[in-house]
Design a protein around this motif. Structure first.
Motif, PDB file in Angstrom:
ATOM      1  N   ILE A 158      45.310  41.347  32.395  1.00 33.22           N
ATOM      2  CA  ILE A 158      44.442  40.458  32.617  1.00 33.22           C
ATOM      3  C   ILE A 158      45.487  40.329  33.835  1.00 33.22           C
ATOM      4  O   ILE A 158      44.878  39.656  34.513  1.00 33.22           O
ATOM      5  CB  ILE A 158      44.455  38.930  31.539  1.00 33.22           C
ATOM      6  N   ILE A 161      44.960  42.737  36.488  1.00 29.53           N
ATOM      7  CA  ILE A 161      43.567  42.616  37.608  1.00 29.53           C
ATOM      8  C   ILE A 161      43.276  41.114  38.164  1.00 29.53           C
ATOM      9  O   ILE A 161      42.638  40.687  38.483  1.00 29.53           O
ATOM     10  CB  ILE A 161      42.444  42.879  36.696  1.00 29.53           C
ATOM     11  N   VAL A 184      45.183  47.332  39.866  1.00 29.43           N
ATOM     12  CA  VAL A 184      43.708  47.574  39.243  1.00 29.43           C
ATOM     13  C   VAL A 184      43.513  49.218  38.528  1.00 29.43           C
ATOM     14  O   VAL A 184      43.404  49.149  37.129  1.00 29.43           O
ATOM     15  CB  VAL A 184      42.573  48.014  39.741  1.00 29.43           C
ATOM     16  N   ALA A 187      45.564  48.633  35.507  1.00 32.82           N
ATOM     17  CA  ALA A 187      44.996  48.692  34.463  1.00 32.82           C
ATOM     18  C   ALA A 187      44.385  49.811  33.815  1.00 32.82           C
ATOM     19  O   ALA A 187      44.044  49.976  32.813  1.00 32.82           O
ATOM     20  CB  ALA A 187      44.068  47.594  34.927  1.00 32.82           C
ATOM     21  N   ALA A 210      37.735  43.050  31.838  1.00 26.57           N
ATOM     22  CA  ALA A 210      38.321  43.417  33.922  1.00 26.57           C
ATOM     23  C   ALA A 210      36.837  43.184  33.885  1.00 26.57           C
ATOM     24  O   ALA A 210      37.561  43.160  35.598  1.00 26.57           O
ATOM     25  CB  ALA A 210      39.193  44.914  33.556  1.00 26.57           C
ATOM     26  N   VAL A 235      38.383  51.831  35.985  1.00 21.66           N
ATOM     27  CA  VAL A 235      38.106  50.788  35.200  1.00 21.66           C
ATOM     28  C   VAL A 235      36.345  50.765  34.875  1.00 21.66           C
ATOM     29  O   VAL A 235      36.664  50.981  33.036  1.00 21.66           O
ATOM     30  CB  VAL A 235      38.485  49.253  35.524  1.00 21.66           C
TER      31      VAL A 235
END
Length: 559
Positions: A158, A161, A184, A187, A210, A235
């Protein structure tokens, strides 16, 4: 030689920057410092109104540049990029040495790291972690994932992003987008690692969170280079992968997919529900179809709703649903009729396809504009089935509505195939003559009648119609086509056009003037009056002699 060494040249810089930025970049050559050369990139600092960091990259995709000046942040190849590029070209001989030095430094670093003991490496990593916040966050995430500390993993993902640290003014500017994109992407890597470590269910849940955050944030990001979009797609791919392993409840997944695809705020991940076909299974796909149909029923004009239903129907080969969907919103240009015809034809339903295309011509007959592809589609099908006369009828109707040179050419092609061009041509020229008498000009001002005659190669008729009707473009084309057989008449046209071309300035105008003079010279040669041209040209050069650029262009053309 410089191009081979550095991978680009001055022409590339000028093409990317434009003439103005390129010329302004020439004034910043002394402001470039800190030049660092890598295999496929070059970085430097340029001192202008402020101190700007520039990076040039080059390779298979060509040359590109980044600069954190205001103009560069709008994705432009700015004067600072030009200055760095020109500096590199002026130092082209030293580039191979600098690259070799960069490779040597990299190799030396690798050798040094390999020689360190475990304790020395740990000390080095701890030192870097203490100094580099971004590195620390990435390593904390990897460590938490390795020990299945899901709470920490969630917090770290979290945090990665979260757009707020990059939004200095409530908005992520172009210069900061790449930094945010890197986080990002990190992630996304962490989500894939979770799935690989047997935590696919948790990875799927985190990926959905996300995606929600990214969808909400994306409208406040200047992602001109698409780097954030690429990272967000990673993602989404991690979510697909996690769902494929975790096998979540199919109904619940279908509901989430429909909700996300239809969310007006989600402009970044571009989810395709069919990527989840395996995870959804038959029951989930059926639920997805029902939800999509219900959503379209609630908002028939919704773009996302229509896309979703269309995507599912196409995947299942449900042509009837596609036809019904498109038929709800028929474009007045006939484009939708054509789309339906193409879908039916691809499904092997040629008769229905042609019927829809013909309906499109009827429905749109009164419209000023009809999609030319629809007309072409019908005429091609007529030609394939031996209906040449019907193709002529369609082309004739379109010509009567458009009265353009393109429509005349298409009618001519169809009529020749049907062996009836002589009669069709007479009627078409009569219609164009009527337009000319009513001063209904063509696209460029002159009557379409003259364009049609020239296109037919009917020069005698074109000369007759040109008087008091043709515009300069048509006169020039008529002269170009006639100068071998009517040099005297063509010469008169060229000299008249030269007189009209004296006033405009600029390279394009001067090149055009030179072309007219060359044509006039050819006419004089054909007439045996070259001395008269020499005298005329001398007078013209005296008259316009103060225009140095024009004189240079005339010299280049041997005038």
């Amino acid at each position: 030689m410089a191009r081979k060494v550095v991978g680009f040249g001055e022409d590339d810089l000028r093409a990317l920057a434009g003439v103005r930025s390129f010329e302004r970049g020439l004034g910043y050559l002394d402001a470039v410092s800190g030049l660092e050369v890598g295999e496929r990139s070059i970085t430097a600092v340029v001192r202008g109104t402020d101190v700007y960091e520039v990076e040039l990259t080059f390779g298979g995709d060509g040359l590109s540049g980044r600069c954190d000046c205001p103009y560069g942040q709008e994705a432009n190849f700015c004067k600072h990029c030009v200055a760095v590029g020109l500096t590199v070209l002026r130092r082209a001989k030293t580039i191979p040495h600098q690259r070799a030095a960069a490779r040597a430094r990299s190799s030396g670093l690798e050798a040094w790291l390999s020689a360190l003991s475990r304790d020395e490496l740990l000390a080095l990593v701890r030192e870097q972690v203490a100094e580099d916040r971004e590195l620390r966050r990435r390593l904390e995430l990897r460590a938490a994932a390795a020990r299945s500390d899901l709470s920490t993993v969630r917090d770290r993902i979290i945090a990665l992003i979260d757009p707020r640290p990059f939004a200095r003014y409530g908005y992520i500017e172009y210069a900061d987008a790449s930094g945010y994109a890197r986080q990002v992407a990190e992630a996304a890597s962490a989500l894939r690692a979770l799935t690989a470590d047997g935590q696919a269910t948790q990875a799927a849940g985190l990926a959905e969170e996300a995606i929600r955050v990214l969808g909400k944030a994306y409208r406040e990001i200047d992602d001109s280079d698409g780097v954030v979009g690429e990272a967000a797609a990673a993602v989404a791919e991690a979510h697909v992968e996690a769902c494929g392993v975790a096998r979540p409840d199919p109904d619940r997944l279908a509901e989430w997919l429909v909700g996300t695809v239809l969310d007006d705020r989600d402009d970044v991940t571009d989810l395709d529900p069919l990527d989840y076909a395996d995870a959804l299974g038959p029951s989930g796909l059926a639920r997805l179809r029902r939800l999509a149909a219900e959503a379209l029923g609630r908002r028939p004009s919704g773009w996302a709703e229509r896309y979703l239903v269309e995507r599912l129907a196409k995947a299942e080969g449900d042509v009837d649903t596609l036809v019904a969907l498109h038929a709800q919103d028929l474009d007045p240009s006939g484009a939708t009729h054509l789309l339906i015809a193409e879908e039916l034809e691809a499904a092997g339903r040629a008769g229905e396809a042609l019927a829809w295309a013909e309906r499109g011509l009827r429905d749109c007959a009164a419209e000023t504009y009809i999609d030319g592809r629809l007309v072409d589609h019908v005429c091609v099908r007529y030609a394939e089935t031996g209906r040449a006369a019907d193709a002529v009828t369609v082309r004739r109707d379109r010509f009567r509505a458009e009265r353009s040179l393109a429509a005349y050419r298409q009618l001519r092609s169809a009529a020749r195939a049907a062996d009836c061009w002589e009669s069709e041509r007479a009627a078409a020229l009569a219609a164009l003559d009527e337009d000319a008498r009513r001063e209904r000009g063509g696209r460029y001002g002159g009557p379409v009648l003259i364009d049609a005659l020239l296109d037919d190669g009917d020069l005698d008729a074109a000369w007759r119609e040109a008087a008091d009707r043709a515009d300069d473009r048509q006169w020039e084309r008529l002269a170009d086509m006639s100068r071998e057989i009517r040099p005297a008449e063509a010469l008169g046209v060229y000299l008249r056009l030269v007189e009209r071309s004296k006033e405009p300035t600029g390279d394009r105008a001067y090149e055009h003037l030179a072309g007219l003079l060359l044509a006039a010279r050819d006419c004089h040669r054909a007439l045996g009056t070259e001395d008269a041209f020499t005298v005329y040209l001398g007078g013209l050069r005296t008259e316009l002699g103060r225009r140095r650029k024009l004189m240079s262009i005339l010299d280049r053309h041997g005038l």
